[in-house]
Design an enzyme around this catalytic site. Structure first.
Site, PDB file in Angstrom:
ATOM      1  N   LYS A   1      14.728   5.689   1.806  1.00  0.00           N
ATOM      2  CA  LYS A   1      14.468   5.172   3.157  1.00  0.00           C
ATOM      3  C   LYS A   1      13.143   5.599   3.762  1.00  0.00           C
ATOM      4  O   LYS A   1      12.391   4.770   4.284  1.00  0.00           O
ATOM      5  CB  LYS A   1      15.613   5.590   4.083  1.00  0.00           C
ATOM      6  CG  LYS A   1      16.861   4.818   3.785  1.00  0.00           C
ATOM      7  CD  LYS A   1      18.064   5.403   4.479  1.00  0.00           C
ATOM      8  CE  LYS A   1      19.293   5.117   3.678  1.00  0.00           C
ATOM      9  NZ  LYS A   1      19.285   5.707   2.317  1.00  0.00           N
TER      10      LYS A   1
ATOM     11  N   LYS B   1     -23.496   7.640  17.604  1.00  0.00           N
ATOM     12  CA  LYS B   1     -22.627   7.087  16.561  1.00  0.00           C
ATOM     13  C   LYS B   1     -21.654   6.038  17.070  1.00  0.00           C
ATOM     14  O   LYS B   1     -21.077   6.149  18.138  1.00  0.00           O
ATOM     15  CB  LYS B   1     -21.809   8.202  15.889  1.00  0.00           C
ATOM     16  CG  LYS B   1     -22.590   9.144  15.008  1.00  0.00           C
ATOM     17  CD  LYS B   1     -23.329   8.462  13.862  1.00  0.00           C
ATOM     18  CE  LYS B   1     -22.423   7.990  12.754  1.00  0.00           C
ATOM     19  NZ  LYS B   1     -21.855   9.088  11.991  1.00  0.00           N
TER      20      LYS B   1
ATOM     21  N   ASN C   1      28.488   3.428   0.247  1.00  0.00           N
ATOM     22  CA  ASN C   1      27.582   2.952  -0.804  1.00  0.00           C
ATOM     23  C   ASN C   1      27.205   1.481  -0.620  1.00  0.00           C
ATOM     24  O   ASN C   1      26.033   1.115  -0.725  1.00  0.00           O
ATOM     25  CB  ASN C   1      28.207   3.166  -2.184  1.00  0.00           C
ATOM     26  CG  ASN C   1      28.483   4.633  -2.458  1.00  0.00           C
ATOM     27  OD1 ASN C   1      28.102   5.491  -1.664  1.00  0.00           O
ATOM     28  ND2 ASN C   1      29.147   4.924  -3.565  1.00  0.00           N
TER      29      ASN C   1
ATOM     30  N   SER D   1      20.906  12.919   6.878  1.00  0.00           N
ATOM     31  CA  SER D   1      19.839  11.913   6.908  1.00  0.00           C
ATOM     32  C   SER D   1      19.722  11.255   8.278  1.00  0.00           C
ATOM     33  O   SER D   1      18.946  10.323   8.463  1.00  0.00           O
ATOM     34  CB  SER D   1      20.083  10.850   5.830  1.00  0.00           C
ATOM     35  OG  SER D   1      21.365  10.266   5.993  1.00  0.00           O
TER      36      SER D   1
ATOM     37  N   GLU E   1     -11.895   2.425   8.100  1.00  0.00           N
ATOM     38  CA  GLU E   1     -11.702   3.632   7.285  1.00  0.00           C
ATOM     39  C   GLU E   1     -10.235   4.040   7.237  1.00  0.00           C
ATOM     40  O   GLU E   1      -9.719   4.455   6.196  1.00  0.00           O
ATOM     41  CB  GLU E   1     -12.540   4.781   7.845  1.00  0.00           C
ATOM     42  CG  GLU E   1     -14.030   4.548   7.655  1.00  0.00           C
ATOM     43  CD  GLU E   1     -14.878   5.553   8.429  1.00  0.00           C
ATOM     44  OE1 GLU E   1     -15.917   5.939   7.924  1.00  0.00           O
ATOM     45  OE2 GLU E   1     -14.498   5.939   9.543  1.00  0.00           O
TER      46      GLU E   1
ATOM     47  N   THR F   1     -22.665  -8.660  -7.096  1.00  0.00           N
ATOM     48  CA  THR F   1     -21.788  -8.149  -8.153  1.00  0.00           C
ATOM     49  C   THR F   1     -22.351  -6.771  -8.454  1.00  0.00           C
ATOM     50  O   THR F   1     -23.566  -6.555  -8.326  1.00  0.00           O
ATOM     51  CB  THR F   1     -21.787  -9.018  -9.431  1.00  0.00           C
ATOM     52  OG1 THR F   1     -23.103  -8.988  -9.976  1.00  0.00           O
ATOM     53  CG2 THR F   1     -21.381 -10.457  -9.165  1.00  0.00           C
ATOM     54  N   HIS F   2     -21.510  -5.838  -8.808  1.00  0.00           N
ATOM     55  CA  HIS F   2     -21.924  -4.436  -9.004  1.00  0.00           C
ATOM     56  C   HIS F   2     -22.643  -3.892  -7.770  1.00  0.00           C
ATOM     57  O   HIS F   2     -23.497  -3.021  -7.891  1.00  0.00           O
ATOM     58  CB  HIS F   2     -22.840  -4.285 -10.223  1.00  0.00           C
ATOM     59  CG  HIS F   2     -22.279  -4.889 -11.472  1.00  0.00           C
ATOM     60  ND1 HIS F   2     -21.529  -4.175 -12.385  1.00  0.00           N
ATOM     61  CD2 HIS F   2     -22.312  -6.157 -11.949  1.00  0.00           C
ATOM     62  CE1 HIS F   2     -21.157  -4.968 -13.368  1.00  0.00           C
ATOM     63  NE2 HIS F   2     -21.607  -6.188 -13.126  1.00  0.00           N
TER      64      HIS F   2
ATOM     65  N   GLN G   1      19.349   8.228  -1.366  1.00  0.00           N
ATOM     66  CA  GLN G   1      19.057   8.487   0.048  1.00  0.00           C
ATOM     67  C   GLN G   1      17.543   8.627   0.275  1.00  0.00           C
ATOM     68  O   GLN G   1      17.056   8.423   1.385  1.00  0.00           O
ATOM     69  CB  GLN G   1      19.788   9.757   0.489  1.00  0.00           C
ATOM     70  CG  GLN G   1      19.621  10.099   1.945  1.00  0.00           C
ATOM     71  CD  GLN G   1      20.640  11.125   2.393  1.00  0.00           C
ATOM     72  OE1 GLN G   1      21.824  10.840   2.420  1.00  0.00           O
ATOM     73  NE2 GLN G   1      20.196  12.320   2.738  1.00  0.00           N
TER      74      GLN G   1
ATOM     75  N   SER H   1     -18.620   9.648  17.986  1.00  0.00           N
ATOM     76  CA  SER H   1     -18.617  10.978  17.374  1.00  0.00           C
ATOM     77  C   SER H   1     -18.637  12.016  18.485  1.00  0.00           C
ATOM     78  O   SER H   1     -19.246  11.808  19.533  1.00  0.00           O
ATOM     79  CB  SER H   1     -19.854  11.128  16.494  1.00  0.00           C
ATOM     80  OG  SER H   1     -20.224  12.484  16.394  1.00  0.00           O
TER      81      SER H   1
ATOM     82  N   ASN I   1     -18.631   4.349  14.947  1.00  0.00           N
ATOM     83  CA  ASN I   1     -18.058   4.424  13.598  1.00  0.00           C
ATOM     84  C   ASN I   1     -16.965   3.380  13.354  1.00  0.00           C
ATOM     85  O   ASN I   1     -16.189   3.069  14.263  1.00  0.00           O
ATOM     86  CB  ASN I   1     -17.459   5.826  13.373  1.00  0.00           C
ATOM     87  CG  ASN I   1     -18.530   6.900  13.369  1.00  0.00           C
ATOM     88  OD1 ASN I   1     -19.657   6.656  12.947  1.00  0.00           O
ATOM     89  ND2 ASN I   1     -18.194   8.072  13.863  1.00  0.00           N
TER      90      ASN I   1
ATOM     91  N   TYR J   1      25.950   4.343  -7.393  1.00  0.00           N
ATOM     92  CA  TYR J   1      25.342   5.146  -6.340  1.00  0.00           C
ATOM     93  C   TYR J   1      25.169   6.591  -6.779  1.00  0.00           C
ATOM     94  O   TYR J   1      26.079   7.191  -7.347  1.00  0.00           O
ATOM     95  CB  TYR J   1      26.182   5.096  -5.048  1.00  0.00           C
ATOM     96  CG  TYR J   1      25.506   5.875  -3.944  1.00  0.00           C
ATOM     97  CD1 TYR J   1      24.498   5.300  -3.180  1.00  0.00           C
ATOM     98  CD2 TYR J   1      25.814   7.209  -3.716  1.00  0.00           C
ATOM     99  CE1 TYR J   1      23.825   6.023  -2.204  1.00  0.00           C
ATOM    100  CE2 TYR J   1      25.157   7.944  -2.743  1.00  0.00           C
ATOM    101  CZ  TYR J   1      24.157   7.334  -1.992  1.00  0.00           C
ATOM    102  OH  TYR J   1      23.491   8.059  -1.038  1.00  0.00           O
TER     103      TYR J   1
END
Ligand code: ARG
Length: 475
Positions: free
Chosen positions: A324, A282, A109, A22, A289, A154-155, A321, A276, A284, A316
């Protein structure tokens, strides 16, 4: 260098070592591992389990390693299994057999659980400061536009007019809840697993309360098995980070809509937009996003840890492991997104005239008609019906509500007298929403003032904790 081997006739097969390693991702726990080793050393020394001269030698080497780590000269090797074995290898190179003395009464541990708690506390306190900076940017904009009417939705359909400052300020409230979640999480996470050993505590005279205090924790964990098995703090942190990501994503969605040609409300600063490769015109909203897209990744990290924990026997297990990388990734993701997002918010400008022009369209004042009748004693259901009729007449004749004549209003309901004109304006509608939390200018003003003082309180709380923490880490 393996930390085990006495009972084995061979080392692990190459592919087993590769699976088990690791070090590629846990090396970033090194500062916390060195710091908790210093705390463990003091406990061993105070219990007279290590002689003073040896303890001094070990302490000097640990401090030297802290400096080398900060300078970038202390490095792991690809033969190291994990951060704990890498650091013990270096200690042994520097001290000979004494380099292994700290293993008394400590297991990887409790060590890894301690390191990860310290890491999480440190990094999430830093993220909280980024969240506060975003709240400040939002509130500044809310203050700037707290006299700008805009349609509320709303909606995603015109609903009622609101002040745009009110619309913006709502985001500071969601982030305030995120900060309060971090504070709650802190209160539960600030307990030390050190001293739990592999799972059962120690026959040596260790002092978990003392090492907990030394490391800036509130106290030591009361059950040694719980200490090494609990990863609630990782799952909870990942939930909080996902929630922040979801808030940014929802906000990002609004920024995308508002900056579209159809809305035309928001103009992004050039430094906070992208172009773009094919369409020269463009501009953007990529930051918004990306924030929206990265929320998916944050949720993925949360679900991967929840799934890993489910069904795991308490104590443990090597599965742990896997806690992380998702945690590191969520922290790193927000550390990238939050500052860019804050910059985007701080530099966006909004078109007051365009927002105001559409504030009254789409019959957004129909509720005012119903409320006007209610104030005249008409039951709401009837009032709603009459207001609906007004909308119907307008739709049939291609007009807005204020364009109906007195006679038309009166024909729809006798209580719709000329007084209706007073409430049939955006300003009138806004001014009348004086309830606590409503969009009337005065309510929004006092809301923003309350938010400002909440943010100052958070700012102080998080700065105090960060100071406490950096003092403990010796920064
Ligand atoms: N690298 C391990 C982890 O991240 C450290 C603990 C190993 N403990 C053990 N008993 N093998 O969880």
């Amino acid at each position: 260098m393996a930390l085990w081997g006495g009972r084995f006739s061979s080392g692990p097969a190459g592919d087993v070592f590769a699976l088990s390693q690791s070090i590629d991702f846990d090396w970033r726990l090194a500062p916390y591992d060195l710091r908790s080793s210093l705390a463990h050393l003091s406990v061993l020394e105070n219990a007279k389990l290590i002689e003073k001269s040896d303890a001094d030698a070990i302490r000097n080497v640990l401090k030297e390693m802290q400096v080398e780590l900060a300078e970038g000269t202390l490095l792991p090797s690809d033969q190291d299994e994990d951060v704990h074995s890498a650091l013990e290898r270096v200690m042994t190179q520097k001290l000979g057999p004494l380099g292994g003395a700290l293993r008394a009464g400590r297991s990887r541990n409790d060590q890894v659980a301690t390191d990860l708690r310290l890491f999480s506390l440190d990094h999430i306190l830093q993220l909280a400061e980024f969240v506060i900076a975003l709240q400040r940017a939002i509130l500044k904009k809310a203050d700037e536009y707290n006299d700008a009417p805009a349609p509320g939705f709303t909606h995603l359909q015109h609903a009622q007019p609101v002040l745009f400052g009110h619309e913006l300020a709502k985001h500071a409230h969601s982030l305030d809840r995120d900060l309060s979640r971090i504070r709650d999480w802190y209160a539960r996470t600030s307990f030390s697993p050190l001293g739990a050993g592999a799972l059962a505590g120690s026959s040596l005279e260790l002092d978990p309360e003392a090492s907990a205090k030394d490391l800036g924790f509130e106290g030591a964990i009361e059950n040694s098995i719980d200490a090494v098995s609990d990863r609630d703090f990782v799952a909870e942190a990942l939930f909080i980070l996902s929630m922040i990501g979801i808030h940014l994503s929802r906000m990002g969605e609004e920024w995308c809509l508002w900056s579209s040609t159809e809305f035309g409300w928001a103009t992004l600063d050039d430094a906070y937009a992208t172009g773009s490769s094919i369409m020269p015109q463009k501009k953007n909203p990529d930051i918004a996003e990306l924030a929206r897209g990265k929320a998916g990744r944050l949720i993925g990290n949360l679900t991967s840890v929840l799934a890993m924990l489910k069904g795991l026997p308490f104590a443990y297990n090597r599965d742990l492991q896997e806690d992380k990388e998702p945690l590191f990734d969520s922290i790193d993701t927000l550390a990238l997104v939050l500052p860019a997002f804050t910059g985007m918010v701080a530099t966006t400008s909004f078109d007051r005239a365009r927002m105001a022009a559409s504030a009254s369209t789409g019959f957004s004042l129909a509720t005012e008609i119903a409320d006007f009748l209610v104030r005249d004693g008409i039951p709401f259901a009837q009032a709603h019906e009459a207001a609906g009729k007004c909308v119907h007449v307008c739709e049939e004749s291609g007009r807005e509500l204020h364009e109906l004549t007195d006679a038309e209003f009166n024909a729809i309901h006798p209580s719709l007298t000329s007084g209706i004109r007073k409430v049939l304006s955006v300003d009138g509608a806004l001014a009348s929403r004086t309830t606590f939390g409503g969009t009337a200018p005065k309510s929004v003003e006092s809301q923003i003032a309350r938010l400002n003082s909440k943010i100052s309180i958070s700012e102080k709380w998080f700065a105090d904790k960060a100071n406490h923490f950096s003092g403990m880490m010796g920064q």
